[in-house]
Design an enzyme around this catalytic site. Structure first.
Site, PDB file in Angstrom:
ATOM      1  N   CYS A 159      -2.549   7.817   4.973  1.00 36.80           N
ATOM      2  CA  CYS A 159      -2.458   7.485   3.547  1.00 36.80           C
ATOM      3  C   CYS A 159      -3.705   7.922   2.788  1.00 36.80           C
ATOM      4  CB  CYS A 159      -2.208   5.992   3.365  1.00 36.80           C
ATOM      5  SG  CYS A 159      -3.250   4.982   4.406  1.00 36.80           S
ATOM      6  N   GLU A 181       0.887  -1.154   0.000  1.00 35.39           N
ATOM      7  CA  GLU A 181       0.000   0.000   0.000  1.00 35.39           C
ATOM      8  C   GLU A 181       0.918   1.195   0.000  1.00 35.39           C
ATOM      9  OE1 GLU A 181      -1.210   2.974   1.624  1.00 35.39           O
ATOM     10  OE2 GLU A 181      -2.400   1.967   3.193  1.00 35.39           O
TER      11      GLU A 181
END
Lengths: 459, 459
Positions: free
Chosen positions: B263, B226
């Site tokens: 994020c 990720e």
């Protein structure tokens, strides 16, 4: 379009048309529309059987009966996807209602569905001129997912590929399907940012080279490669005691079917008594192989196995017109060179490995390179060696068979055609069966959307 | 074990113990046993909150309230997997009965289930010292799948990592869990053939370097990374007309939450009128960032964006004790440099992009690099621009939000935390929510097995 005619401009136009197909929103194709495409192509290909089968025969040297069955399987596969698309089972959804008391903090309204990945590049295989070629499993599952497809024709059957492609393209909207030929254009396409996934069926060396290119792109893309396998078979002592003739006969039938040119060909068999196993082996003259390249590869791989330490050639059959003969080699578990389990003899050849201690056998199976299939020949109950072998194979293969043979891959929902590397480059997916569509669609979640803005299946 | 103490022998012992855990067969752990492990660890971590939270506070500079909520989320997540394991929903099966009249040829008895991939290497993140670290989502979903886990500790919180690891390991059978530290040991593990999958949360550059190593192995393995995202927000003209104050306030809250170290931080916002949007922007002093490396990265990325052609700095807040201040930049759609959408300013900074023509806006959104999330601020009905934007974002992101904000990722079944590259290295999977388990288990089909030899869930 032939290799010679294809220019950079042609390829760019093909990729631009593929990239222009809308993947999401009201202009994108519904599952029912995709089902309609697949059914239309299936109908046209069935209708053209009298033209296509002779073309396939001339280029592949395969018998008409086999090709007729393969075409039937190919169109059946397309209709199976169409049926599942209409039933909605290929569009998995998940809806979570808002929950103010949710344990990780208040939960919003969250609904997940799938969208197509984008244009898919498919490398056709030579050994199934219909089922793993222009309109084979990769193409059909990608189209079912709503992805445009660019197929790289296999040079083993160029005329059949072109004619099939004409028939397919005529049934599909602009941009959804194109055929390209030649290595260079296919490598250019593989590196192009408009291609978003790759399907491949072929050799480990060829597939790995393409995989490396896909992984090295600025945007790496999923590469679904079905590569090599020796598909080990284990005959348990109890199985052997009960059905020796049936086991030897079944193995030879599966091993030599289609001159051994199947990815599930059971190339290595572990037996408790090699001499007894080999006593009744008789090898027929093989049919002509699919093409010169496979013939050369077969000669090379059998020569490699023949020269491994501890390996003896124990049976050979008559050569066909091209000089190809069936060959059986033997060795023992103690002398087994690891390379023997890593060398696919793609053609009519097999290796018999005699084992003594079953504990040592299980040890070897636990370390076998990844395989598409693993087969056990045992008894229907009370076979303790079989239980241990099933457990060991489960960790190293995609499909475990019991008292059956691995060639002949059923096109069905529960099929798993793929296994740990090098059997495939992504062991989490299958290239045969309905689950093959999962390779070409990705999840998207929608949080808090008004009903009118949600994809239809989530409203 | 600290970085300095770790020897090659230690690492080899850890990997050997992980590889010795049986993945299949009667000796492998049942879903109920795995559920028991997760619950036991969750209980112990909850019980140690008074010890762990001060440790985390000292090393991360995050407030106690946030860390308390994060630990709660972390153990909730483990219990959620445990509950689903006991309910059987994380072991998908498919059973096809034999069918002699099946369209692709007689169908055998075929039953599919899943098996663990094998030992998983997890690279912990710094910004969630609990939820994406030692016992974070990657570890929990891999253990739920039955995979042994080797965690590479994040150097940002070494003491917390070691203490958490001690508590985790004490609840798990031999070989299932180990902590390693340091870059070199982690690279050695990444290249080791006993590691079968990787989970990673971090920067695009760091993640890509590790991805390249995983892809280049003799046996390539799945790498679930990720990576970076700018998480675009689009304010439609109608949305802006209706709720200007709410939208500006909501954006700033989400952008500056946790000093912007998420994020899903909404780093880029497209607005119809930048001057009006910026009129009421006031920037508070940010909290201390997690560590020096992130501080440096923030200064670097904001400097890069500040110097892009057409970009002006339009708002700045007071600096904190470390010299970090919130910064807002602005540009127009016409002048938008593609690099602005590729540069994650990980910290308290955002870019406001003014658009005129909505057609041009949709064009840009269709070509935006892959994103974890995309957010639309519109009206609840009749917003035509919103409909087009939702369709465009659906093709480029993993999660689409409407009139909500992307920070705060709900841990639930319908969650999709992952998107096209570079948001993640595998857009078909999620790193948050129950579906995260799918990354660590692969399908196996059983053909013709006597009931007694089938895995329990297939009998």
């Amino acid at each position: 379009m032939s290799n010679d005619e294809m220019t950079t401009i042609d390829l760019d136009q093909i990729l631009a048309a593929a990239a222009a197909v809308p993947l999401t929103g009201p202009a994108s194709a519904t599952p029912a529309q995709r089902a309609g495409w697949l059914e239309a192509v299936a109908g046209v290909l069935d209708g053209a059987a009298d033209e296509l089968i002779p073309l396939a025969q001339a280029e592949s040297h395969l018998p008409a009966a086999r090709l007729t069955a393969e075409l039937k399987r190919t169109t059946f596969q397309a209709r199976q996807f169409a049926e599942a698309l209409r039933a909605g089972t290929l569009t998995p959804t998940q809806v979570d209602a808002p929950d103010a008391g949710w344990g990780s903090g208040p939960r919003p309204d969250l609904r997940r569905t799938v969208v197509p990945l984008g244009p898919v590049l498919v490398f056709a295989a030579s050994n199934f001129p219909f089922a793993f070629s222009v309109f084979g499993g990769d193409t059909v599952s990608a189209l079912a997912a709503g992805c445009p497809v660019v197929v790289k024709a296999h040079p083993g059957h160029p005329e059949l590929s072109r004619r099939t492609a004409e028939l397919v393209a005529a049934q599909l909207p602009e941009g959804l399907f194109a055929l390209i030929e030649g290595v260079e254009p296919s490598l250019t396409a593989l590196k192009d940012s408009r291609i978003k996934a790759v399907g491949f069926t072929g050799s480990t060396s060829g597939g790995r080279a393409l995989y490396d290119i896909a992984a090295a792109r600025a945007e790496p893309i999923p590469f679904y490669g079905e590569l090599g396998s020796v598909n080990p078979v284990v005959v348990t002592p109890e199985g052997w005691a009960q059905r020796p003739g049936e086991i030897v006969g079944g193995w030879l039938d599966s091993l030599l079917l289609g001159s051994g040119q199947f990815c599930t060909n059971p190339g290595v068999v572990f037996v408790p008594d090699a001499q007894a196993f080999l006593a009744s082996v008789e090898l027929p003259k093989p049919g002509r192989m699919l093409n010169d390249r496979l013939e050369e590869g077969f000669q090379k791989s059998t020569a490699l196995v023949a020269e491994l330490p501890g390996v003896r050639e124990v049976a050979g059959g008559p050569a066909n017109e091209q000089g190809v003969a069936a060959r059986i080699f033997a060795t023992t578990l103690e002398q087994l060179d690891p390379q023997a389990l890593d060398t696919e003899m793609f053609g009519p050849a097999g290796l018999v490995v005699e084992y003594g201690d079953t504990g040592a056998l299980v040890d070897v199976l636990q370390r076998v390179p990844g395989q598409l299939t693993g087969t056990v020949q045992g008894t229907e109950s009370g076979d303790e060696v079989a239980a241990e072998v099933v457990a060991a194979l489960s960790a190293r293969v995609g499909r475990v068979l019991y008292n059956q043979w691995p060639t002949g891959v059923s096109v069905t929902a529960a099929q798993q055609h793929g296994g740990p590397y090098p059997a495939s480059t992504n062991s989490l997916t299958t290239s045969v069966g309905l689950a093959a569509i999962e390779r070409f669609q990705r999840p998207v979640s929608y949080q808090g959307l008004p009903a009118g803005l949600l994809p239809t299946e989530l409203r």
